[in-house]
Write an enzyme that holds these catalytic residues in place. Sequence first.
Site, PDB file in Angstrom:
ATOM      1  N   ILE A  15     -60.195  12.910  21.923  1.00 11.75           N
ATOM      2  CA  ILE A  15     -60.106  11.227  21.609  1.00 11.75           C
ATOM      3  C   ILE A  15     -60.955  10.731  22.466  1.00 11.75           C
ATOM      4  O   ILE A  15     -62.292   9.544  22.415  1.00 11.75           O
ATOM      5  CB  ILE A  15     -59.267  10.496  21.681  1.00 11.75           C
ATOM      6  CG1 ILE A  15     -57.496  11.260  20.706  1.00 11.75           C
ATOM      7  CG2 ILE A  15     -59.330   8.982  21.127  1.00 11.75           C
ATOM      8  CD1 ILE A  15     -56.282  10.930  20.476  1.00 11.75           C
ATOM      9  N   ASN A  35     -60.240  16.104  34.271  1.00 14.56           N
ATOM     10  CA  ASN A  35     -60.056  17.856  34.916  1.00 14.56           C
ATOM     11  C   ASN A  35     -60.373  19.401  34.215  1.00 14.56           C
ATOM     12  O   ASN A  35     -59.620  20.280  34.292  1.00 14.56           O
ATOM     13  CB  ASN A  35     -58.812  17.911  35.802  1.00 14.56           C
ATOM     14  CG  ASN A  35     -57.905  17.700  34.880  1.00 14.56           C
ATOM     15  OD1 ASN A  35     -57.767  17.580  34.001  1.00 14.56           O
ATOM     16  ND2 ASN A  35     -56.228  17.511  35.405  1.00 14.56           N
ATOM     17  N   SER A 127     -49.232   5.359  21.365  1.00 13.12           N
ATOM     18  CA  SER A 127     -48.909   6.376  20.557  1.00 13.12           C
ATOM     19  C   SER A 127     -47.854   5.456  19.464  1.00 13.12           C
ATOM     20  O   SER A 127     -46.552   5.008  19.583  1.00 13.12           O
ATOM     21  CB  SER A 127     -48.161   7.776  20.859  1.00 13.12           C
ATOM     22  OG  SER A 127     -47.795   7.749  19.982  1.00 13.12           O
ATOM     23  N   TYR A 152     -42.578  13.047  26.495  1.00 13.20           N
ATOM     24  CA  TYR A 152     -43.802  12.680  26.651  1.00 13.20           C
ATOM     25  C   TYR A 152     -43.583  11.066  25.945  1.00 13.20           C
ATOM     26  O   TYR A 152     -44.484  10.546  26.385  1.00 13.20           O
ATOM     27  CB  TYR A 152     -44.520  13.332  25.168  1.00 13.20           C
ATOM     28  CG  TYR A 152     -45.470  13.395  24.430  1.00 13.20           C
ATOM     29  CD1 TYR A 152     -46.993  12.640  25.291  1.00 13.20           C
ATOM     30  CD2 TYR A 152     -45.170  12.108  22.815  1.00 13.20           C
ATOM     31  CE1 TYR A 152     -48.138  11.992  24.591  1.00 13.20           C
ATOM     32  CE2 TYR A 152     -46.517  11.733  22.438  1.00 13.20           C
ATOM     33  CZ  TYR A 152     -47.943  11.509  22.838  1.00 13.20           C
ATOM     34  OH  TYR A 152     -48.834  11.394  22.292  1.00 13.20           O
ATOM     35  N   LYS A 156     -45.012   7.382  27.137  1.00 18.20           N
ATOM     36  CA  LYS A 156     -46.242   6.632  26.446  1.00 18.20           C
ATOM     37  C   LYS A 156     -45.026   5.032  26.485  1.00 18.20           C
ATOM     38  O   LYS A 156     -46.243   4.092  26.446  1.00 18.20           O
ATOM     39  CB  LYS A 156     -46.286   6.642  24.885  1.00 18.20           C
ATOM     40  CG  LYS A 156     -47.394   7.682  24.756  1.00 18.20           C
ATOM     41  CD  LYS A 156     -47.970   7.715  25.359  1.00 18.20           C
ATOM     42  CE  LYS A 156     -49.254   9.363  24.717  1.00 18.20           C
ATOM     43  NZ  LYS A 156     -50.330   8.710  26.250  1.00 18.20           N
ATOM     44  N   ASN A 201     -50.054  22.866  17.462  1.00 22.00           N
ATOM     45  CA  ASN A 201     -49.311  22.179  17.389  1.00 22.00           C
ATOM     46  C   ASN A 201     -48.761  21.176  16.298  1.00 22.00           C
ATOM     47  O   ASN A 201     -47.996  21.029  15.523  1.00 22.00           O
ATOM     48  CB  ASN A 201     -48.103  21.374  18.976  1.00 22.00           C
ATOM     49  CG  ASN A 201     -47.857  22.337  19.446  1.00 22.00           C
ATOM     50  OD1 ASN A 201     -47.093  23.208  19.180  1.00 22.00           O
ATOM     51  ND2 ASN A 201     -48.385  21.804  20.591  1.00 22.00           N
ATOM     52  N   ARG A 234     -46.852  10.375   7.135  1.00 18.47           N
ATOM     53  CA  ARG A 234     -47.820  10.238   8.422  1.00 18.47           C
ATOM     54  C   ARG A 234     -49.114   9.173   8.081  1.00 18.47           C
ATOM     55  O   ARG A 234     -48.897   9.608   6.122  1.00 18.47           O
ATOM     56  CB  ARG A 234     -48.509  10.864   9.217  1.00 18.47           C
ATOM     57  CG  ARG A 234     -47.083  12.158   9.733  1.00 18.47           C
ATOM     58  CD  ARG A 234     -46.443  11.498  10.769  1.00 18.47           C
ATOM     59  NE  ARG A 234     -45.103  11.847  11.625  1.00 18.47           N
ATOM     60  CZ  ARG A 234     -44.519  12.449  11.178  1.00 18.47           C
ATOM     61  NH1 ARG A 234     -44.271  11.880   9.967  1.00 18.47           N
ATOM     62  NH2 ARG A 234     -43.088  12.862  11.619  1.00 18.47           N
ATOM     63  N   ASP A 301     -39.075  15.488  14.502  1.00 19.22           N
ATOM     64  CA  ASP A 301     -39.548  14.914  13.210  1.00 19.22           C
ATOM     65  C   ASP A 301     -39.334  13.593  12.339  1.00 19.22           C
ATOM     66  O   ASP A 301     -38.041  13.732  11.516  1.00 19.22           O
ATOM     67  CB  ASP A 301     -39.827  16.496  12.434  1.00 19.22           C
ATOM     68  CG  ASP A 301     -41.199  16.893  12.821  1.00 19.22           C
ATOM     69  OD1 ASP A 301     -41.847  16.607  13.721  1.00 19.22           O
ATOM     70  OD2 ASP A 301     -41.833  17.467  12.013  1.00 19.22           O
TER      71      ASP A 301
HETATM   72  N1  UDP Z   1     -46.507  19.673  10.497  1.00 13.68           N
HETATM   73  C1  UDP Z   1     -46.320  20.700   9.553  1.00 13.68           C
HETATM   74  N2  UDP Z   1     -47.009  21.890   9.451  1.00 13.68           N
HETATM   75  C2  UDP Z   1     -47.220  22.065  10.802  1.00 13.68           C
HETATM   76  C3  UDP Z   1     -47.984  20.787  11.908  1.00 13.68           C
HETATM   77  C4  UDP Z   1     -46.925  19.895  11.298  1.00 13.68           C
HETATM   78  O1  UDP Z   1     -45.478  20.087   7.849  1.00 13.68           O
HETATM   79  O2  UDP Z   1     -47.490  23.650  10.980  1.00 13.68           O
HETATM   80  C5  UDP Z   1     -45.976  18.371   9.296  1.00 13.68           C
HETATM   81  C6  UDP Z   1     -45.044  17.737  10.081  1.00 13.68           C
HETATM   82  O3  UDP Z   1     -43.733  18.556  10.497  1.00 13.68           O
HETATM   83  C7  UDP Z   1     -45.223  16.219  10.084  1.00 13.68           C
HETATM   84  C8  UDP Z   1     -46.673  16.226  10.138  1.00 13.68           C
HETATM   85  O4  UDP Z   1     -47.175  17.919   9.568  1.00 13.68           O
HETATM   86  O5  UDP Z   1     -43.955  15.792   8.902  1.00 13.68           O
HETATM   87  C9  UDP Z   1     -47.671  15.870  11.197  1.00 13.68           C
HETATM   88  O6  UDP Z   1     -47.427  15.999  12.366  1.00 13.68           O
HETATM   89  P1  UDP Z   1     -48.389  16.381  13.979  1.00 13.68           P
HETATM   90  O7  UDP Z   1     -47.722  17.554  14.419  1.00 13.68           O
HETATM   91  O8  UDP Z   1     -49.701  17.262  13.632  1.00 13.68           O
HETATM   92  O9  UDP Z   1     -47.894  14.982  14.725  1.00 13.68           O
HETATM   93  P2  UDP Z   1     -46.734  14.008  14.630  1.00 13.68           P
HETATM   94  O10 UDP Z   1     -46.677  13.623  13.177  1.00 13.68           O
HETATM   95  O11 UDP Z   1     -45.752  15.654  15.003  1.00 13.68           O
HETATM   96  O12 UDP Z   1     -46.579  13.561  15.548  1.00 13.68           O
END
Ligand code: UDP
Length: 343
Positions: A15, A35, A127, A152, A156, A201, A234, A301
């Site tokens: 970002i 860093n 966030s 985490y 925030k 992730n 999301r 989630d």
């Molecule tokens: N997600 C998924 N497969 C992955 C990574 C994420 O289905 O390999 C889904 C996750 O369950 C969520 C959405 O994608 O519903 C966004 O996840 P991300 O980790 O990108 O962001 P978050 O909303 O968790 O901050």
Amino acid sequence: MNNRCVLVAGGAGYIGSHTAVELINAGYEVVVVDNFSNSDASSLDGIERITGVRPTFVEVDCCDKEALGEVFERYDFSSAIHFAAFKAVGESVAKPAMYYRNNLLSLLNLVELMSEYGRENIVFSSSATVYGDADVLPVTELTPRKPATSPYGNTKQMSEDILRDNVAASDKLRGIALRYFNPIGAHPSAQIGELPRGVPNNLVPYITQTAAGIRECLSIFGDDYDTPDGSCLRDYIDIVDLARAHVVAIDRMVAKLSEERYEVFNIGTGRPVSVFELVKGFEQANNLKLNYRVAARRAGDVTAVWADTTRANEVLGWRAERELSDTLKAAWQWERNVRGIKE
Ligand code: UDP
């Protein structure tokens, strides 16, 4: 003190680098400190290729107050943006002390130095995670924060409070916390973008790496949620739109436009998108097929979260502009560029 100069802490990251570009395009001078804990110098080359300007760079860990202080001695920026934080939820659960130390100490050092050197404006990267599993959607800035579900997320919330309290105790400091929803995509030039280390992730880097053949198959975490297609909802915000929000926030504080010296804004599109929709959108935008399967829900989630962006639209005069399909094209172009994949 120079109102046209901005310190970007963590400016080599995802970002931060996009924000540096938008600041330079808006006529600001940018001093990047980083860093390289989760970034590398290639993003500075990318910023230079896009803007024609190489930002001033100092390799500094913001947890090192003395080293950060030297940057304050040398440069007279009136404003700073704090991106220098760790961001992996799972890792924060495994290594909480590391997250509290890094995310809080870097902000505390920055806030103290801003006061000591009489500098005025701070933008903090917050966030949507501060809302947790919200009872009412979309969330507004007045939606109560829920207790954090990870170290985490807690950093925030605590960081927002640290900024708010220090602004309240000062007669000069201003702060804006931007609550990002899900930042995705890359600069349309494909010169900068997200470079996750190891297995991603987040959804979009996982998708682009699967399309690139680096990952075999995308797992969709759950299709039995209480949503129209069963997958989570999301609010995916384009990285360039998000970067522009920081410029507007800096403009606002520099011009002292607000009576309130501490403000919070949701930065999203206001539109919920499901995981299936995002995957299909990626396939359509880039004319390819993605290997994916439905897997179990991922611990932690929330079912759904998206932004009410009225405040950012009306007060900041900012809104998300990029089409999701263009964002998903940019994400794939960036991945191809990084991996050297031809058309
Ligand atoms: N997600 C998924 N497969 C992955 C990574 C994420 O289905 O390999 C889904 C996750 O369950 C969520 C959405 O994608 O519903 C966004 O996840 P991300 O980790 O990108 O962001 P978050 O909303 O968790 O901050």
